[in-house]
Structure formats: C-alpha cells, structure tokens
Scaffold this motif. Structure first.
Motif, mmCIF file in Angstrom:
data_model
loop_
_atom_site.group_PDB
_atom_site.id
_atom_site.type_symbol
_atom_site.label_atom_id
_atom_site.label_comp_id
_atom_site.label_asym_id
_atom_site.label_seq_id
_atom_site.Cartn_x
_atom_site.Cartn_y
_atom_site.Cartn_z
ATOM 1 N N HIS A 1 0.829 -1.197 0.000
ATOM 2 C CA HIS A 1 0.000 0.000 0.000
ATOM 3 C C HIS A 1 0.868 1.253 0.000
ATOM 4 O O HIS A 1 1.231 1.779 1.041
ATOM 5 C CB HIS A 1 -0.928 -0.023 1.214
ATOM 6 C CG HIS A 1 -1.970 1.038 1.162
ATOM 7 N ND1 HIS A 1 -2.844 1.274 2.181
ATOM 8 C CD2 HIS A 1 -2.269 1.936 0.183
ATOM 9 C CE1 HIS A 1 -3.633 2.286 1.841
ATOM 10 N NE2 HIS A 1 -3.298 2.701 0.639
ATOM 11 N N ASP B 1 -2.246 6.162 -3.061
ATOM 12 C CA ASP B 1 -3.458 6.633 -2.419
ATOM 13 C C ASP B 1 -4.648 6.429 -3.357
ATOM 14 O O ASP B 1 -5.281 5.392 -3.380
ATOM 15 C CB ASP B 1 -3.289 8.096 -2.013
ATOM 16 C CG ASP B 1 -4.434 8.557 -1.113
ATOM 17 O OD1 ASP B 1 -5.194 7.701 -0.641
ATOM 18 O OD2 ASP B 1 -4.569 9.763 -0.893
ATOM 19 N N GLU B 2 -4.969 7.426 -4.173
ATOM 20 C CA GLU B 2 -6.111 7.304 -5.071
ATOM 21 C C GLU B 2 -5.716 6.869 -6.477
ATOM 22 O O GLU B 2 -6.374 6.041 -7.099
ATOM 23 C CB GLU B 2 -6.879 8.632 -5.146
ATOM 24 C CG GLU B 2 -7.566 9.000 -3.831
ATOM 25 C CD GLU B 2 -8.452 7.872 -3.282
ATOM 26 O OE1 GLU B 2 -9.117 7.192 -4.077
ATOM 27 O OE2 GLU B 2 -8.452 7.670 -2.058
ATOM 28 N N LYS C 1 1.227 8.257 -2.812
ATOM 29 C CA LYS C 1 0.875 9.275 -1.825
ATOM 30 C C LYS C 1 0.476 8.687 -0.482
ATOM 31 O O LYS C 1 0.289 9.415 0.493
ATOM 32 C CB LYS C 1 -0.273 10.142 -2.358
ATOM 33 C CG LYS C 1 0.234 11.236 -3.274
ATOM 34 C CD LYS C 1 -0.909 12.090 -3.760
ATOM 35 C CE LYS C 1 -0.418 13.159 -4.720
ATOM 36 N NZ LYS C 1 -1.500 13.640 -5.577
ATOM 37 N N SER C 2 0.300 7.391 -0.425
ATOM 38 C CA SER C 2 -0.113 6.803 0.839
ATOM 39 C C SER C 2 1.083 6.610 1.763
ATOM 40 O O SER C 2 2.166 6.226 1.332
ATOM 41 C CB SER C 2 -0.790 5.459 0.588
ATOM 42 O OG SER C 2 -1.069 4.849 1.823
ATOM 43 N N CYS D 1 0.772 4.558 4.307
ATOM 44 C CA CYS D 1 0.411 3.332 5.010
ATOM 45 C C CYS D 1 1.525 2.284 4.971
ATOM 46 O O CYS D 1 1.963 1.790 5.995
ATOM 47 C CB CYS D 1 -0.868 2.759 4.401
ATOM 48 S SG CYS D 1 -1.338 1.177 5.103
ATOM 49 N N LYS E 1 -7.800 -0.992 2.943
ATOM 50 C CA LYS E 1 -8.111 -0.371 1.657
ATOM 51 C C LYS E 1 -8.126 -1.407 0.534
ATOM 52 O O LYS E 1 -7.297 -2.303 0.499
ATOM 53 C CB LYS E 1 -7.096 0.722 1.334
ATOM 54 C CG LYS E 1 -7.480 1.519 0.093
ATOM 55 C CD LYS E 1 -6.500 2.655 -0.162
ATOM 56 C CE LYS E 1 -6.775 3.363 -1.472
ATOM 57 N NZ LYS E 1 -7.989 4.177 -1.487
#
Ligand SMILES: [Zn+2]
Ligand SMILES: [Zn+2]
Length: 107
Positions: A42, A45-46, A52-53, A55, A83
C-alpha cells in the motif's frame, strides 16, 4: 530537501516483502504486485502510481475479477488499513496462483 521521487509511472525492480521474490522491471507496463505470491504494497493513495499513501502495509490478493474485458483484475486488500485496490494482472504473474485465487470462492 525532499528526497522522495515523485512520479506516476512507476517501473522499477523490487524485492517482495512477502516472499522475497526479485521482481524485474516489467516492459511495456508497470508492475505493482509480486509476480510470484501476488502480494502488493500500500503505497498509492487514489491514483495507481501516485505513491501518496503513507500506510506501507502489505496488500493481500483477495479476489480475481474475470468479468472485465481487459483480462483478469486482481483485487488487493491492505492488511493494515483495509483499503481495496484493483490491479491488472501482469503477463508474467504466476498463473497458478491466479487460478487458485479465482477458484477459491467456488470451493
Ligand atoms: Zn511475493
Ligand atoms: Zn493500507
């Protein structure tokens, strides 16, 4: 200085954190999961490749979607935050693993 690279198209060699498989660069596409155990990480992000994550959890392949016209789609779920991400199967992915995942639900 921010030393993190910022790019959308990610195409780099990586060592899988799950099974230690060395994944070479995939020509003509970008690899975002391990070709052997199909685990992903992960980091996005999007947008796939946006990195961009923060996590960094391992993402487990939970399902294979065979209904699409563009071939098999792997559905990953992050072990850490839950996610869900969809990823196209790469042509050198371990097909036995994909079949196992695809048939698991019907057992
Ligand atoms: Zn792996
Ligand atoms: Zn996560």
């Amino acid at each position: 200085m921010n030393q993190r690279k910022n790019f959308i198209l990610v195409n780099e060699e990586f060592i899988c954190e799950k099974c230690n498989e060395k994944n070479p660069v995939l020509k003509g596409s970008c690899r975002n999961h391990c070709r052997k155990c199909l685990f992903s990480k992960h980091v996005d992000d999007e947008v796939p490749g946006d990195r961009k994550s923060s996590c960094n959890g391992l993402m487990e392949p939970i399902e294979v979607d065979k209904t699409g016209k563009k071939g098999y789609i792997l559905i990953h779920k992050c072990i850490k935050c839950g996610k869900i991400m969809k990823n196209k199967v790469a042509n050198d992915d371990d097909f036995d693993q994909i079949v196992r995942l695809a048939t698991r639900k019907q057992l």
